[in-house]
Motif scaffolding. Structure first.
Motif, PDB file in Angstrom:
ATOM      1  N   LEU A  36       6.915 -10.059  -4.790  1.00 37.05           N
ATOM      2  CA  LEU A  36       6.402  -9.277  -3.573  1.00 37.05           C
ATOM      3  C   LEU A  36       5.419  -8.152  -4.035  1.00 37.05           C
ATOM      4  N   ILE A  37       6.143  -7.487  -5.354  1.00 36.40           N
ATOM      5  CA  ILE A  37       5.413  -6.321  -5.725  1.00 36.40           C
ATOM      6  C   ILE A  37       3.873  -6.785  -6.176  1.00 36.40           C
ATOM      7  N   ALA A  38       4.038  -7.884  -6.906  1.00 35.00           N
ATOM      8  CA  ALA A  38       2.801  -8.609  -7.548  1.00 35.00           C
ATOM      9  C   ALA A  38       1.758  -8.748  -6.202  1.00 35.00           C
ATOM     10  N   GLU A  39       2.386  -9.271  -5.184  1.00 34.28           N
ATOM     11  CA  GLU A  39       1.537  -9.429  -3.824  1.00 34.28           C
ATOM     12  C   GLU A  39       1.221  -8.349  -3.456  1.00 34.28           C
ATOM     13  N   ARG A  40       1.580  -7.067  -3.241  1.00 37.41           N
ATOM     14  CA  ARG A  40       1.415  -5.868  -3.035  1.00 37.41           C
ATOM     15  C   ARG A  40       0.292  -5.403  -3.897  1.00 37.41           C
ATOM     16  N   LEU A  41       0.620  -5.441  -5.308  1.00 40.69           N
ATOM     17  CA  LEU A  41      -0.520  -4.947  -5.975  1.00 40.69           C
ATOM     18  C   LEU A  41      -1.975  -5.625  -6.001  1.00 40.69           C
ATOM     19  N   HIS A  42      -1.696  -6.881  -5.452  1.00 40.27           N
ATOM     20  CA  HIS A  42      -3.288  -7.522  -5.267  1.00 40.27           C
ATOM     21  C   HIS A  42      -4.016  -6.887  -4.301  1.00 40.27           C
ATOM     22  N   TYR A  43      -3.091  -6.376  -3.094  1.00 39.43           N
ATOM     23  CA  TYR A  43      -3.819  -5.849  -2.052  1.00 39.43           C
ATOM     24  C   TYR A  43      -4.173  -4.331  -2.560  1.00 39.43           C
ATOM     25  N   ILE A  44      -3.545  -3.782  -3.572  1.00 39.37           N
ATOM     26  CA  ILE A  44      -3.860  -2.609  -4.088  1.00 39.37           C
ATOM     27  C   ILE A  44      -5.384  -2.608  -4.643  1.00 39.37           C
ATOM     28  N   ASP A  45      -5.780  -3.691  -5.488  1.00 36.41           N
ATOM     29  CA  ASP A  45      -6.583  -4.097  -6.205  1.00 36.41           C
ATOM     30  C   ASP A  45      -7.815  -4.373  -5.079  1.00 36.41           C
ATOM     31  N   GLU A  46      -7.413  -4.944  -3.999  1.00 36.67           N
ATOM     32  CA  GLU A  46      -8.330  -5.124  -3.013  1.00 36.67           C
ATOM     33  C   GLU A  46      -8.925  -3.771  -2.444  1.00 36.67           C
ATOM     34  N   ALA A  47      -8.041  -2.969  -2.078  1.00 34.39           N
ATOM     35  CA  ALA A  47      -8.617  -1.447  -1.683  1.00 34.39           C
ATOM     36  C   ALA A  47      -9.278  -0.802  -2.644  1.00 34.39           C
ATOM     37  N   ALA A  48      -8.792  -0.778  -3.899  1.00 35.59           N
ATOM     38  CA  ALA A  48      -9.878  -0.213  -4.992  1.00 35.59           C
ATOM     39  C   ALA A  48     -11.144  -0.528  -4.838  1.00 35.59           C
ATOM     40  N   ARG A  49     -11.190  -2.155  -4.770  1.00 34.12           N
ATOM     41  CA  ARG A  49     -12.677  -2.805  -4.552  1.00 34.12           C
ATOM     42  C   ARG A  49     -13.439  -2.099  -3.510  1.00 34.12           C
ATOM     43  N   ILE A  50     -12.631  -1.877  -2.332  1.00 31.23           N
ATOM     44  CA  ILE A  50     -13.422  -1.347  -1.302  1.00 31.23           C
ATOM     45  C   ILE A  50     -13.528   0.081  -1.375  1.00 31.23           C
ATOM     46  N   GLN A  52     -14.564   2.607  -3.549  1.00 30.86           N
ATOM     47  CA  GLN A  52     -15.093   2.675  -4.641  1.00 30.86           C
ATOM     48  C   GLN A  52     -15.299   4.089  -5.146  1.00 30.86           C
ATOM     49  N   GLN A  53     -15.290   4.834  -4.139  1.00 29.34           N
ATOM     50  CA  GLN A  53     -15.436   6.385  -4.548  1.00 29.34           C
ATOM     51  C   GLN A  53     -14.105   7.092  -4.820  1.00 29.34           C
ATOM     52  N   ARG A  54     -13.928   7.800  -5.900  1.00 29.76           N
ATOM     53  CA  ARG A  54     -12.470   8.227  -6.273  1.00 29.76           C
ATOM     54  C   ARG A  54     -11.906   9.169  -5.138  1.00 29.76           C
ATOM     55  N   HIS A  55     -12.578   9.906  -4.671  1.00 30.31           N
ATOM     56  CA  HIS A  55     -12.271  10.865  -3.674  1.00 30.31           C
ATOM     57  C   HIS A  55     -11.360  10.119  -2.637  1.00 30.31           C
ATOM     58  N   THR A  56     -11.879   9.059  -2.261  1.00 28.12           N
ATOM     59  CA  THR A  56     -11.133   8.167  -1.122  1.00 28.12           C
ATOM     60  C   THR A  56      -9.965   7.479  -1.508  1.00 28.12           C
ATOM     61  N   VAL A  57      -9.482   7.674  -2.629  1.00 25.04           N
ATOM     62  CA  VAL A  57      -8.322   6.595  -2.961  1.00 25.04           C
ATOM     63  C   VAL A  57      -7.076   7.388  -2.605  1.00 25.04           C
ATOM     64  N   ARG A  58      -6.799   8.530  -2.763  1.00 21.47           N
ATOM     65  CA  ARG A  58      -5.690   9.335  -2.160  1.00 21.47           C
ATOM     66  C   ARG A  58      -5.672   9.570  -0.793  1.00 21.47           C
ATOM     67  N   ASP A  59      -4.798   8.951   0.076  1.00 22.02           N
ATOM     68  CA  ASP A  59      -4.816   9.148   1.535  1.00 22.02           C
ATOM     69  C   ASP A  59      -3.637   9.799   1.796  1.00 22.02           C
ATOM     70  N   GLU A  60      -3.278  10.990   1.886  1.00 20.74           N
ATOM     71  CA  GLU A  60      -2.028  11.616   2.189  1.00 20.74           C
ATOM     72  C   GLU A  60      -1.524  11.124   3.563  1.00 20.74           C
ATOM     73  N   ALA A  61      -2.130  11.027   4.680  1.00 17.02           N
ATOM     74  CA  ALA A  61      -1.725  10.385   5.805  1.00 17.02           C
ATOM     75  C   ALA A  61      -1.111   9.045   5.847  1.00 17.02           C
ATOM     76  N   ARG A  62      -1.785   8.193   5.180  1.00 13.14           N
ATOM     77  CA  ARG A  62      -1.356   6.677   4.814  1.00 13.14           C
ATOM     78  C   ARG A  62      -0.285   6.716   3.779  1.00 13.14           C
ATOM     79  N   ILE A  63      -0.046   7.797   3.052  1.00 10.55           N
ATOM     80  CA  ILE A  63       1.170   7.692   2.259  1.00 10.55           C
ATOM     81  C   ILE A  63       2.383   8.215   2.941  1.00 10.55           C
TER      82      ILE A  63
END
Length: 96
Positions: A36-50, A52-63
């Motif tokens: 399940l963690i591997a599956e979740r990390l796949h979607y983290i990779d998808e998020a990183a692909r989408i 692409q700007q470093r400042h959009t990676v950390r989303d405190e509200a989403r966390i």
């Protein structure tokens, strides 16, 4: 943590006769968790692909939203919400 009714279907979990059974059950759960963690990390990779700007990676509200949801689910299942939240905090930070 409660020993019964942790499954989504609220069925009682089996009682183990000895430590061999306990360890076998934990090992089986760990294999499922890693998958399940591997599956979740796949979607983290998808998020990183989408994102692409470093400042959009950390989303405190989403966390905060994720941590609130996992705490609520832990409470629903009768386990310690802070233990679950701590695991998720580590997972989220590693993902960022």
């Amino acid at each position: 943590m409660k020993s019964a009714a942790l499954a989504d279907d609220s069925s009682a979990l089996p009682t183990c006769a000895d430590m061999t059974e306990v360890r076998a059950a934990i090992d089986a759960i760990d294999r499922r968790l890693v998958a399940l963690i591997a599956e979740r990390l796949h979607y983290i990779d998808e998020a990183a692909r989408i994102k692409q700007q470093r400042h959009t990676v950390r989303d405190e509200a989403r966390i905060a939203d994720v941590l609130d949801k996992v705490r609520a689910e832990a409470e629903r299942l009768g386990c310690d919400p802070e233990v679950v939240a701590a695991a998720y905090k580590a997972l989220v930070e590693a993902s960022i």
